[in-house]
Scaffold this active site. Structure first.
Site, short mmCIF file in Angstrom:
data_model
loop_
_atom_site.label_atom_id
_atom_site.label_comp_id
_atom_site.label_asym_id
_atom_site.label_seq_id
_atom_site.Cartn_x
_atom_site.Cartn_y
_atom_site.Cartn_z
N ARG A 83 48.42 29.83 28.21
CA ARG A 83 47.71 31.12 28.26
C ARG A 83 46.19 30.95 28.24
O ARG A 83 45.46 31.90 28.45
CB ARG A 83 48.17 32.04 27.13
CG ARG A 83 47.59 33.44 27.21
CD ARG A 83 48.17 34.39 26.19
NE ARG A 83 48.30 33.83 24.88
CZ ARG A 83 47.28 33.64 24.03
NH1 ARG A 83 46.06 33.99 24.37
NH2 ARG A 83 47.49 33.12 22.85
N TYR A 104 45.53 49.36 47.69
CA TYR A 104 46.92 49.09 47.31
C TYR A 104 47.38 50.11 46.26
O TYR A 104 46.66 50.44 45.32
CB TYR A 104 46.99 47.66 46.75
CG TYR A 104 48.35 47.30 46.25
CD1 TYR A 104 49.40 47.11 47.14
CD2 TYR A 104 48.60 47.16 44.89
CE1 TYR A 104 50.67 46.79 46.68
CE2 TYR A 104 49.87 46.83 44.43
CZ TYR A 104 50.89 46.65 45.33
OH TYR A 104 52.14 46.34 44.87
N ASP A 132 39.70 43.05 47.27
CA ASP A 132 41.09 42.61 47.36
C ASP A 132 41.26 41.98 48.74
O ASP A 132 41.23 42.67 49.76
CB ASP A 132 42.03 43.82 47.17
CG ASP A 132 43.50 43.40 47.10
OD1 ASP A 132 43.85 42.37 47.72
OD2 ASP A 132 44.29 44.13 46.46
N LYS A 140 51.87 37.45 48.25
CA LYS A 140 51.92 37.71 49.68
C LYS A 140 51.66 36.42 50.48
O LYS A 140 52.49 35.53 50.43
CB LYS A 140 50.93 38.83 50.03
CG LYS A 140 51.03 40.05 49.08
CD LYS A 140 52.38 40.74 49.09
CE LYS A 140 52.60 41.64 47.88
NZ LYS A 140 51.55 42.63 47.62
C1 LIG Z 1 51.08 43.36 46.55
C2 LIG Z 1 49.64 43.67 46.47
C3 LIG Z 1 48.96 43.76 45.23
C4 LIG Z 1 49.69 43.63 43.90
O1 LIG Z 1 50.18 42.35 43.71
P1 LIG Z 1 51.49 42.02 42.80
O2 LIG Z 1 51.62 40.56 42.99
O3 LIG Z 1 52.61 42.84 43.32
O4 LIG Z 1 51.14 42.41 41.40
C5 LIG Z 1 47.61 44.02 45.25
N1 LIG Z 1 46.94 44.21 46.40
C6 LIG Z 1 47.55 44.14 47.60
C7 LIG Z 1 46.76 44.38 48.84
C8 LIG Z 1 48.91 43.89 47.68
O5 LIG Z 1 49.51 43.85 48.87
#
Ligand SMILES: *Cc1c(COP(=O)(O)O)cnc(C)c1O
Length: 389
Positions: free
Chosen positions: A48, A102, A174, A199
């Site tokens: 952690r 998102y 992001d 992703k």
């Molecule tokens: C899936 C996603 C998230 C969130 O991620 P998790 O791994 O599901 O917590 C944030 N931003 C974008 C653009 C995403 O596609």
């Protein structure tokens, strides 16, 4: 060779490798320990604390890919995003968030920030001027996402980064949809990059993880918050993520190519009304995308003619999977109205331009011809059902 800059595939494959000193194996050994010696050591290690051997090694690869000094790995994209936002926001502060972000980030803002005494505003659109309009005297963070979900809108990264610098505000992006293979936002002046590594970084629909990449100073601040919130990633998944990242550049390039060919095919298909893909010259964000992306990504969306029932179309697909999430090596489609944006009112969806007939398409690495054949048979199938009904 000293100043030789490594290519992206070499970074993916080799940066941050752990050496197997004992057996000379080809891949990084996995250190599962949650307990490390405390005496006569430089670093007191604990999972952690984000400082186990595998975490530290993987962070080097991630920082190299994002062109940042440093990085941290989290247990999910939302763990990374919430920890990063809560690091740079305090009671009395204000954050400007892009309207088209998102769903989970949107939900975090509307359900959590107020109770910590943090104000927020959403932009009306995704232009730099939309961000400028929302800035107040207590604004501390500008938060953007480009390309956005699900309509692939493009925001001028340098424009927002310059605006933030001019006003002394931190900029955060992001970068999930683009991946560092197609877009490295710190080169345009962005301070903090966040990712859902679930992703493209994971890429095989079997890992949940998140990343924050930034300067040493900013990462140290995120680390201080992170050890309190405790969103670290399990060692085994850290190791799996390292394996996935080795092929990220070749996967993403194949997905870019598939998406470009598919977007071109769909825009010429008379059963399709609209195609949204930043690689198409007709996309309103194409020129900006060209200036800040090295590839246009593996995501696109489109609208079928209203005569073709979308749920029947999904049922008729044989190769493409109608399923949630995105960015795996297998192609998937979903209806934002039925999934990611189902909690939004129909009016709010309409305001964002999300029609019920909209389909979001995540391109995998299959041959484009096979994907096109699947779409054609599915459309033909739905049409024949309409005739017999
Ligand atoms: C899936 C996603 C998230 C969130 O991620 P998790 O791994 O599901 O917590 C944030 N931003 C974008 C653009 C995403 O596609």
């Amino acid at each position: 060779m000293n100043n030789h800059k490594k290519g992206v595939n070499t970074i993916c494959t080799h940066v941050g490798e752990l050496e197997d000193k004992e057996f000379k194996g080809a891949v990084s050994p996995l250190y599962m320990s949650t307990s490390y010696q405390f005496e006569d050591v430089d670093v007191k290690r604990y999972p952690r604390y984000y400082n186990t051997p595998n975490q530290e090694a993987l962070c080097q690869k991630l920082a190299a890919l994002e062109h940042t000094e440093s990085a941290l790995i989290f247990g999910s994209g939302m763990a990374a995003i919430s920890t990063a936002l809560m690091t740079f926001l305090q009671q009395g502060d204000h954050v400007v968030l892009q309207q088209t972000i998102y769903g989970g980030t949107y939900h975090f803002a509307v359900s959590q920030l107020e109770r910590f005494g943090i104000e927020y505003s959403f932009t009306e659109g995704w232009e730099v001027s939309d961000f400028e309009k929302e800035i107040k005297s207590n604004t501390k963070v500008l938060y953007l996402e480009t390309p956005s979900n699900p309509l692939l809108t493009i925001t001028d990264i340098k424009g927002v980064a310059d605006l933030a610098k001019k006003k002394g505000i931190l900029s955060m992006i992001d970068n999930t949809f683009a991946s560092p293979i197609n877009q490295t936002p710190v080169d345009f002046g962005i301070d903090v990059v966040v990712h859902s590594a679930t992703k493209y970084m994971g890429g095989h629909s079997d890992i949940t993880a998140g990343v924050v990449a930034a300067s040493k100073e900013h990462i140290h601040m995120v680390w201080q918050t992170g050890i309190c919130f405790g969103g670290s990633l399990s060692e085994y998944t850290v190791w799996l993520l390292e394996r996935s990242l080795k092929t990220m550049a070749i996967r993403v390039k194949a997905q870019n190519e598939n998406a470009m060919k598919m977007a071109t095919y769909l825009s010429e298909n008379k059963d399709v009304d609209n195609v949204y893909y930043p690689g198409l010259k007709t996309h309103p964000g194409h020129e900006v995308a060209k200036s800040q992306m090295t590839g246009f990504g593996g995501m696109l969306s489109f609208e079928l003619n209203p005569e073709i029932d979308a749920s029947l179309f999904f049922k008729a697909l044989k190769l493409i999977k109608p399923s949630m999430s995105l960015a795996g090596i297998e192609s998937t489609m979903l209806s934002p109205t039925q999934t990611s944006h189902s909690l939004m009112s129909p009016e709010d969806r309409a305001k964002q331009g999300i029609k019920d007939s909209l389909i979001r398409f995540s391109l995998g690495i299959e041959e484009t011809e096979d994907l096109i054949a699947d779409i054609e048979q599915a459309i033909a199938n739905v049409k024949s059902m309409a005739v017999t009904a």
